[in-house]
Design an enzyme around this catalytic site. Structure first.
Site, mmCIF file in Angstrom:
data_model
loop_
_atom_site.group_PDB
_atom_site.id
_atom_site.type_symbol
_atom_site.label_atom_id
_atom_site.label_comp_id
_atom_site.label_asym_id
_atom_site.label_seq_id
_atom_site.Cartn_x
_atom_site.Cartn_y
_atom_site.Cartn_z
ATOM 1 N N SER A 151 0.838 -1.189 0.000
ATOM 2 C CA SER A 151 0.000 0.000 0.000
ATOM 3 C C SER A 151 0.883 1.254 0.000
ATOM 4 O O SER A 151 1.744 1.405 -0.868
ATOM 5 C CB SER A 151 -0.957 -0.040 1.197
ATOM 6 O OG SER A 151 -1.908 0.988 1.148
ATOM 7 N N ASP A 321 -8.874 -6.254 -4.755
ATOM 8 C CA ASP A 321 -8.496 -4.941 -4.216
ATOM 9 C C ASP A 321 -9.047 -3.860 -5.139
ATOM 10 O O ASP A 321 -8.588 -3.698 -6.264
ATOM 11 C CB ASP A 321 -6.972 -4.852 -4.132
ATOM 12 C CG ASP A 321 -6.471 -3.540 -3.529
ATOM 13 O OD1 ASP A 321 -7.295 -2.652 -3.233
ATOM 14 O OD2 ASP A 321 -5.243 -3.410 -3.363
ATOM 15 N N HIS A 354 -8.086 -4.959 -0.348
ATOM 16 C CA HIS A 354 -6.795 -4.292 -0.178
ATOM 17 C C HIS A 354 -6.021 -4.838 1.016
ATOM 18 O O HIS A 354 -4.785 -4.950 0.976
ATOM 19 C CB HIS A 354 -7.025 -2.788 -0.013
ATOM 20 C CG HIS A 354 -5.770 -1.982 0.045
ATOM 21 N ND1 HIS A 354 -4.853 -1.960 -0.985
ATOM 22 C CD2 HIS A 354 -5.263 -1.167 1.012
ATOM 23 C CE1 HIS A 354 -3.843 -1.162 -0.663
ATOM 24 N NE2 HIS A 354 -4.063 -0.683 0.544
#
EC number: 2.3.1.46
Length: 381
Positions: A151, A321, A354
Protein backbone atom coordinates in the site's frame (compact mmCIF):
# COMPACT_ATOMS: atom_id res chain seq x y z
CA UNK A 1 6.51 -20.78 12.55
CA UNK A 2 8.08 -19.14 15.54
CA UNK A 3 7.84 -15.43 16.15
CA UNK A 4 10.96 -13.33 16.30
CA UNK A 5 10.11 -12.94 20.00
CA UNK A 6 10.63 -9.92 22.22
CA UNK A 7 11.89 -6.81 20.44
CA UNK A 8 12.57 -3.23 21.44
CA UNK A 9 12.56 0.01 19.46
CA UNK A 10 15.31 2.57 19.61
CA UNK A 11 15.30 6.26 18.78
CA UNK A 12 17.78 7.84 16.39
CA UNK A 13 18.44 11.58 16.62
CA UNK A 14 19.45 13.71 13.64
CA UNK A 15 20.92 17.19 13.93
CA UNK A 16 21.46 17.87 10.22
CA UNK A 17 18.43 19.85 8.95
CA UNK A 18 16.12 18.06 6.53
CA UNK A 19 14.68 20.21 3.74
CA UNK A 20 11.22 18.97 2.84
CA UNK A 21 9.64 18.98 -0.58
CA UNK A 22 7.39 21.85 0.53
CA UNK A 23 10.44 24.02 1.24
CA UNK A 24 10.03 23.78 5.01
CA UNK A 25 13.04 22.66 7.02
CA UNK A 26 13.07 20.33 10.02
CA UNK A 27 16.00 20.98 12.32
CA UNK A 28 16.65 18.46 15.05
CA UNK A 29 14.34 15.49 14.62
CA UNK A 30 14.12 11.89 15.69
CA UNK A 31 13.07 8.63 14.03
CA UNK A 32 12.06 5.48 15.88
CA UNK A 33 13.55 2.30 14.45
CA UNK A 34 13.34 -1.45 15.03
CA UNK A 35 15.73 -4.02 13.60
CA UNK A 36 15.51 -7.80 13.36
CA UNK A 37 18.16 -10.35 12.48
CA UNK A 38 21.87 -9.71 12.02
CA UNK A 39 23.66 -7.53 9.51
CA UNK A 40 26.30 -9.66 7.78
CA UNK A 41 29.97 -8.74 7.64
CA UNK A 42 29.75 -7.16 4.18
CA UNK A 43 26.47 -5.39 5.00
CA UNK A 44 24.73 -6.86 1.96
CA UNK A 45 21.66 -8.47 3.57
CA UNK A 46 19.73 -5.41 4.79
CA UNK A 47 16.04 -5.08 3.93
CA UNK A 48 13.99 -1.96 4.63
CA UNK A 49 10.28 -2.52 5.30
CA UNK A 50 8.18 0.62 4.77
CA UNK A 51 4.91 1.00 6.63
CA UNK A 52 1.43 1.99 5.50
CA UNK A 53 -0.98 4.59 6.91
CA UNK A 54 -1.68 3.45 10.46
CA UNK A 55 1.34 1.20 11.01
CA UNK A 56 4.78 1.98 12.38
CA UNK A 57 8.34 0.78 12.90
CA UNK A 58 6.96 -2.21 14.85
CA UNK A 59 6.96 -4.70 11.99
CA UNK A 60 7.40 -7.97 13.87
CA UNK A 61 7.75 -9.53 17.31
CA UNK A 62 6.24 -8.39 20.59
CA UNK A 63 7.19 -5.98 23.36
CA UNK A 64 8.20 -7.35 26.75
CA UNK A 65 5.62 -5.27 28.60
CA UNK A 66 2.74 -6.19 26.27
CA UNK A 67 2.61 -9.74 24.86
CA UNK A 68 -0.39 -8.73 22.71
CA UNK A 69 1.61 -6.09 20.86
CA UNK A 70 2.36 -8.20 17.81
CA UNK A 71 4.04 -6.37 14.94
CA UNK A 72 1.83 -5.41 12.02
CA UNK A 73 3.58 -7.77 9.56
CA UNK A 74 4.56 -10.51 11.96
CA UNK A 75 3.22 -13.20 9.61
CA UNK A 76 5.64 -12.00 6.92
CA UNK A 77 8.81 -11.19 8.88
CA UNK A 78 10.61 -13.52 11.27
CA UNK A 79 12.59 -16.76 11.54
CA UNK A 80 11.62 -19.09 8.69
CA UNK A 81 8.99 -16.66 7.39
CA UNK A 82 8.89 -15.28 3.83
CA UNK A 83 11.25 -12.49 4.88
CA UNK A 84 13.50 -14.70 6.98
CA UNK A 85 15.32 -12.90 9.78
CA UNK A 86 17.72 -15.83 10.03
CA UNK A 87 19.06 -14.65 6.67
CA UNK A 88 18.25 -10.95 6.43
CA UNK A 89 18.73 -7.87 8.59
CA UNK A 90 15.33 -6.17 8.55
CA UNK A 91 14.72 -2.52 9.42
CA UNK A 92 11.43 -0.80 10.23
CA UNK A 93 11.36 3.01 10.44
CA UNK A 94 8.52 5.10 11.84
CA UNK A 95 7.97 7.94 9.39
CA UNK A 96 8.12 11.66 10.11
CA UNK A 97 4.73 13.04 11.05
CA UNK A 98 3.63 9.81 12.68
CA UNK A 99 2.31 9.46 16.22
CA UNK A 100 4.45 6.52 17.30
CA UNK A 101 7.59 8.29 18.45
CA UNK A 102 9.18 9.87 15.39
CA UNK A 103 9.00 13.65 15.20
CA UNK A 104 5.46 14.69 14.36
CA UNK A 105 2.56 16.95 15.35
CA UNK A 106 2.54 15.70 18.94
CA UNK A 107 6.17 16.70 19.51
CA UNK A 108 7.25 20.04 20.93
CA UNK A 109 8.01 22.74 18.38
CA UNK A 110 11.30 24.33 19.55
CA UNK A 111 10.12 27.69 18.23
CA UNK A 112 7.04 27.82 20.48
CA UNK A 113 7.61 25.36 23.31
CA UNK A 114 4.22 23.78 22.53
CA UNK A 115 3.23 20.81 20.35
CA UNK A 116 3.49 21.42 16.61
CA UNK A 117 -0.13 20.46 16.05
CA UNK A 118 -1.35 21.72 12.68
CA UNK A 119 1.88 23.73 12.30
CA UNK A 120 3.84 20.58 11.56
CA UNK A 121 4.90 20.85 7.92
CA UNK A 122 3.22 18.76 5.26
CA UNK A 123 5.41 15.80 4.38
CA UNK A 124 5.59 13.67 1.25
CA UNK A 125 6.57 10.12 0.39
CA UNK A 126 9.81 11.53 -1.00
CA UNK A 127 10.53 13.29 2.32
CA UNK A 128 10.09 9.99 4.16
CA UNK A 129 12.48 8.25 1.81
CA UNK A 130 15.15 10.91 2.29
CA UNK A 131 14.77 10.57 6.08
CA UNK A 132 14.99 6.77 5.82
CA UNK A 133 18.19 7.17 3.79
CA UNK A 134 19.71 8.98 6.77
CA UNK A 135 18.83 5.99 8.94
CA UNK A 136 20.61 3.75 6.45
CA UNK A 137 23.63 6.06 6.53
CA UNK A 138 23.72 5.96 10.32
CA UNK A 139 23.61 2.15 10.25
CA UNK A 140 26.39 2.00 7.67
CA UNK A 141 24.19 0.49 4.96
CA UNK A 142 25.20 1.68 1.51
CA UNK A 143 22.80 -0.53 -0.44
CA UNK A 144 19.67 -2.44 0.49
CA UNK A 145 19.21 -5.99 -0.70
CA UNK A 146 15.54 -5.00 -0.93
CA UNK A 147 13.14 -2.24 -0.03
CA UNK A 148 9.65 -3.62 0.54
CA UNK A 149 6.21 -2.31 1.37
CA UNK A 150 2.50 -2.74 0.86
CA UNK A 151 0.00 0.00 0.00
CA UNK A 152 1.57 3.32 1.06
CA UNK A 153 4.65 1.30 1.98
CA UNK A 154 4.84 0.12 -1.62
CA UNK A 155 4.85 3.73 -2.79
CA UNK A 156 7.86 4.34 -0.57
CA UNK A 157 9.61 1.28 -1.98
CA UNK A 158 8.99 2.54 -5.52
CA UNK A 159 10.20 6.02 -4.54
CA UNK A 160 13.39 4.50 -3.12
CA UNK A 161 14.17 2.93 -6.49
CA UNK A 162 13.64 6.31 -8.15
CA UNK A 163 15.46 8.58 -5.70
CA UNK A 164 18.32 6.24 -4.77
CA UNK A 165 18.76 3.88 -7.74
CA UNK A 166 22.28 2.89 -6.68
CA UNK A 167 21.15 1.93 -3.19
CA UNK A 168 18.33 -0.52 -3.99
CA UNK A 169 18.99 -3.97 -5.46
CA UNK A 170 15.34 -5.10 -5.36
CA UNK A 171 12.07 -3.23 -4.97
CA UNK A 172 9.10 -5.24 -3.68
CA UNK A 173 5.93 -3.24 -4.23
CA UNK A 174 2.68 -4.86 -3.06
CA UNK A 175 -0.94 -3.70 -3.44
CA UNK A 176 0.20 -0.24 -4.44
CA UNK A 177 -0.22 2.38 -7.15
CA UNK A 178 1.91 4.92 -9.02
CA UNK A 179 -0.54 7.65 -8.01
CA UNK A 180 -3.95 8.00 -6.40
CA UNK A 181 -7.03 8.12 -8.57
CA UNK A 182 -9.56 10.93 -8.22
CA UNK A 183 -11.78 8.48 -6.33
CA UNK A 184 -9.03 7.71 -3.82
CA UNK A 185 -8.28 11.39 -3.28
CA UNK A 186 -12.01 11.88 -2.74
CA UNK A 187 -12.11 9.19 -0.05
CA UNK A 188 -9.21 10.89 1.72
CA UNK A 189 -10.92 14.28 1.51
CA UNK A 190 -14.14 12.96 3.05
CA UNK A 191 -12.12 11.37 5.87
CA UNK A 192 -10.17 14.58 6.50
CA UNK A 193 -13.39 16.60 6.45
CA UNK A 194 -14.78 14.41 9.21
CA UNK A 195 -11.77 15.31 11.37
CA UNK A 196 -11.62 18.99 10.45
CA UNK A 197 -15.33 19.47 11.21
CA UNK A 198 -15.13 17.81 14.63
CA UNK A 199 -15.65 20.56 17.27
CA UNK A 200 -12.84 19.01 19.31
CA UNK A 201 -10.29 19.55 16.52
CA UNK A 202 -9.64 23.18 17.52
CA UNK A 203 -7.70 23.95 14.37
CA UNK A 204 -5.27 21.12 15.15
CA UNK A 205 -4.37 22.45 18.61
CA UNK A 206 -6.62 20.07 20.54
CA UNK A 207 -3.68 18.94 22.72
CA UNK A 208 -3.82 22.27 24.59
CA UNK A 209 -7.54 21.72 25.21
CA UNK A 210 -7.08 18.25 26.65
CA UNK A 211 -9.42 16.72 24.09
CA UNK A 212 -9.19 14.62 20.95
CA UNK A 213 -11.39 14.79 17.82
CA UNK A 214 -12.57 11.23 18.36
CA UNK A 215 -15.79 11.56 16.40
CA UNK A 216 -13.93 12.70 13.32
CA UNK A 217 -11.28 10.01 13.69
CA UNK A 218 -13.96 7.34 14.09
CA UNK A 219 -15.72 8.34 10.89
CA UNK A 220 -12.42 8.68 9.00
CA UNK A 221 -11.45 5.15 9.99
CA UNK A 222 -14.85 3.76 9.11
CA UNK A 223 -14.63 5.28 5.63
CA UNK A 224 -11.12 3.97 5.14
CA UNK A 225 -11.91 0.52 6.44
CA UNK A 226 -14.73 0.04 3.95
CA UNK A 227 -12.25 0.65 1.12
CA UNK A 228 -9.81 -1.92 2.52
CA UNK A 229 -12.32 -4.79 2.27
CA UNK A 230 -13.86 -6.39 -0.79
CA UNK A 231 -17.60 -6.60 -1.34
CA UNK A 232 -17.42 -10.41 -1.32
CA UNK A 233 -15.44 -10.42 1.91
CA UNK A 234 -17.94 -8.14 3.62
CA UNK A 235 -20.81 -10.26 2.35
CA UNK A 236 -19.21 -13.41 3.74
CA UNK A 237 -18.30 -11.85 7.10
CA UNK A 238 -21.49 -9.91 7.73
CA UNK A 239 -24.08 -10.21 5.00
CA UNK A 240 -27.24 -8.55 6.27
CA UNK A 241 -27.04 -10.21 9.67
CA UNK A 242 -28.65 -8.25 12.47
CA UNK A 243 -26.76 -7.66 15.69
CA UNK A 244 -28.89 -9.48 18.22
CA UNK A 245 -28.35 -11.31 21.48
CA UNK A 246 -28.78 -15.06 21.34
CA UNK A 247 -32.46 -15.93 21.33
CA UNK A 248 -33.61 -12.41 20.48
CA UNK A 249 -36.18 -11.88 17.77
CA UNK A 250 -34.68 -11.39 14.32
CA UNK A 251 -36.67 -8.23 13.70
CA UNK A 252 -35.88 -4.58 13.12
CA UNK A 253 -35.83 -2.14 16.05
CA UNK A 254 -36.99 0.79 13.90
CA UNK A 255 -34.43 3.24 15.31
CA UNK A 256 -30.91 4.47 14.54
CA UNK A 257 -29.02 2.33 17.02
CA UNK A 258 -26.75 -0.39 15.66
CA UNK A 259 -28.92 -2.83 13.72
CA UNK A 260 -26.53 -4.75 11.50
CA UNK A 261 -23.36 -6.67 12.33
CA UNK A 262 -21.43 -4.64 9.77
CA UNK A 263 -22.40 -1.43 11.59
CA UNK A 264 -21.13 -2.87 14.86
CA UNK A 265 -17.87 -3.89 13.21
CA UNK A 266 -17.25 -0.44 11.71
CA UNK A 267 -17.99 1.30 15.00
CA UNK A 268 -15.61 -1.04 16.80
CA UNK A 269 -12.86 -0.34 14.26
CA UNK A 270 -13.50 3.40 14.52
CA UNK A 271 -13.40 3.42 18.32
CA UNK A 272 -10.20 1.35 18.42
CA UNK A 273 -8.50 3.64 15.89
CA UNK A 274 -9.52 6.78 17.78
CA UNK A 275 -7.94 5.34 20.93
CA UNK A 276 -4.43 5.09 19.51
CA UNK A 277 -4.10 7.33 16.45
CA UNK A 278 -3.56 11.07 16.16
CA UNK A 279 -5.81 13.24 14.02
CA UNK A 280 -3.08 15.58 12.78
CA UNK A 281 -1.04 12.56 11.74
CA UNK A 282 -4.02 11.23 9.81
CA UNK A 283 -4.28 14.50 7.90
CA UNK A 284 -0.56 14.48 7.09
CA UNK A 285 -0.37 10.90 5.92
CA UNK A 286 -3.46 11.04 3.72
CA UNK A 287 -2.12 14.21 2.10
CA UNK A 288 1.19 12.45 1.46
CA UNK A 289 -0.82 9.75 -0.29
CA UNK A 290 -2.59 12.36 -2.41
CA UNK A 291 0.65 14.04 -3.48
CA UNK A 292 2.53 10.91 -4.56
CA UNK A 293 2.88 11.04 -8.33
CA UNK A 294 6.42 10.43 -9.61
CA UNK A 295 5.28 10.85 -13.22
CA UNK A 296 4.11 14.42 -12.57
CA UNK A 297 7.60 15.85 -13.17
CA UNK A 298 7.70 13.99 -16.51
CA UNK A 299 4.45 15.32 -17.99
CA UNK A 300 2.58 12.32 -16.65
CA UNK A 301 4.88 9.80 -18.36
CA UNK A 302 5.56 7.03 -15.84
CA UNK A 303 7.94 5.27 -18.22
CA UNK A 304 10.09 8.40 -18.36
CA UNK A 305 9.93 8.70 -14.56
CA UNK A 306 11.28 5.16 -14.17
CA UNK A 307 13.95 5.47 -16.87
CA UNK A 308 16.85 5.86 -14.45
CA UNK A 309 15.93 3.04 -12.07
CA UNK A 310 18.36 0.15 -11.66
CA UNK A 311 16.60 -2.21 -9.28
CA UNK A 312 14.91 -5.50 -10.01
CA UNK A 313 11.23 -5.54 -9.13
CA UNK A 314 8.55 -7.75 -7.69
CA UNK A 315 5.12 -6.17 -8.18
CA UNK A 316 2.10 -7.92 -6.66
CA UNK A 317 -1.59 -7.05 -6.60
CA UNK A 318 -4.82 -8.67 -5.42
CA UNK A 319 -7.77 -9.26 -7.73
CA UNK A 320 -10.37 -8.12 -5.18
CA UNK A 321 -8.50 -4.94 -4.22
CA UNK A 322 -10.58 -2.04 -5.50
CA UNK A 323 -8.73 0.62 -3.50
CA UNK A 324 -5.52 0.05 -5.47
CA UNK A 325 -6.77 -2.23 -8.22
CA UNK A 326 -4.47 -4.58 -10.18
CA UNK A 327 -4.68 -2.26 -13.17
CA UNK A 328 -2.68 0.30 -11.19
CA UNK A 329 0.10 -2.23 -10.51
CA UNK A 330 0.10 -3.16 -14.18
CA UNK A 331 0.81 0.49 -15.00
CA UNK A 332 4.03 0.18 -13.01
CA UNK A 333 4.89 -3.12 -14.69
CA UNK A 334 4.36 -1.65 -18.17
CA UNK A 335 6.52 1.37 -17.39
CA UNK A 336 9.30 -0.90 -16.12
CA UNK A 337 9.08 -3.14 -19.18
CA UNK A 338 9.19 -0.05 -21.39
CA UNK A 339 12.60 0.53 -19.81
CA UNK A 340 13.63 -3.13 -20.11
CA UNK A 341 13.84 -3.55 -16.36
CA UNK A 342 13.74 -6.94 -14.67
CA UNK A 343 10.23 -7.26 -13.23
CA UNK A 344 8.17 -10.14 -11.87
CA UNK A 345 4.43 -9.57 -11.57
CA UNK A 346 1.79 -11.58 -9.74
CA UNK A 347 -1.94 -10.95 -9.59
CA UNK A 348 -3.25 -12.96 -6.67
CA UNK A 349 -6.82 -14.23 -6.39
CA UNK A 350 -7.40 -13.51 -2.70
CA UNK A 351 -10.87 -12.60 -1.37
CA UNK A 352 -9.88 -9.99 1.21
CA UNK A 353 -9.54 -6.81 -0.85
CA UNK A 354 -6.79 -4.29 -0.18
CA UNK A 355 -6.06 -5.69 3.29
CA UNK A 356 -4.95 -8.97 1.69
CA UNK A 357 -1.36 -7.72 1.73
CA UNK A 358 -1.42 -7.98 5.54
CA UNK A 359 -2.93 -11.45 5.72
CA UNK A 360 -1.48 -14.95 5.70
CA UNK A 361 -2.39 -16.22 2.23
CA UNK A 362 -0.31 -19.25 1.20
CA UNK A 363 0.04 -18.32 -2.48
CA UNK A 364 1.01 -14.77 -1.65
CA UNK A 365 3.50 -15.76 1.03
CA UNK A 366 5.02 -18.47 -1.17
CA UNK A 367 5.54 -15.87 -3.89
CA UNK A 368 7.38 -13.52 -1.53
CA UNK A 369 9.36 -16.39 -0.02
CA UNK A 370 10.53 -17.56 -3.45
CA UNK A 371 11.58 -14.05 -4.39
CA UNK A 372 13.62 -13.66 -1.22
CA UNK A 373 15.28 -17.01 -1.93
CA UNK A 374 16.54 -15.42 -5.13
CA UNK A 375 17.80 -12.37 -3.24
CA UNK A 376 19.46 -14.56 -0.61
CA UNK A 377 21.44 -16.36 -3.32
CA UNK A 378 22.58 -13.02 -4.73
CA UNK A 379 23.82 -11.63 -1.42
CA UNK A 380 25.00 -14.88 0.13
CA UNK A 381 22.49 -14.73 2.96
Amino acid sequence: MESIGVVAPHTMHFAEPLRLQSGSVLGNYQLVVETYGELNAVRSNAVLVCHALNASHHVAGVYADDPRSTGWWDNMVGPGKPLDTNRFFVIGVNNLGSCFGSTGPMNIDPATGTPYGARFPVVTVEDWVHAQARVADALGIERFAAVMGGSLGGMQALAWSLLYPERVAHCIDIASTPKLSAQNIAFNEVARSAILSDPDFHGGDYYAHGVKPRRGLRVARMIGHITYLSDDDMAEKFGRALRRADGALDAYNFNFDVEFEVESYLRYQGDKFADYFDANTYLLITRALDYFDPAKAFNGDLSAALAHTKAKYLIASFMTDWRFAPARSREIVKALLDNRRSVSYAEIDAPHGHDAFLLDDARYHNLVRAYYERIAEEVGA
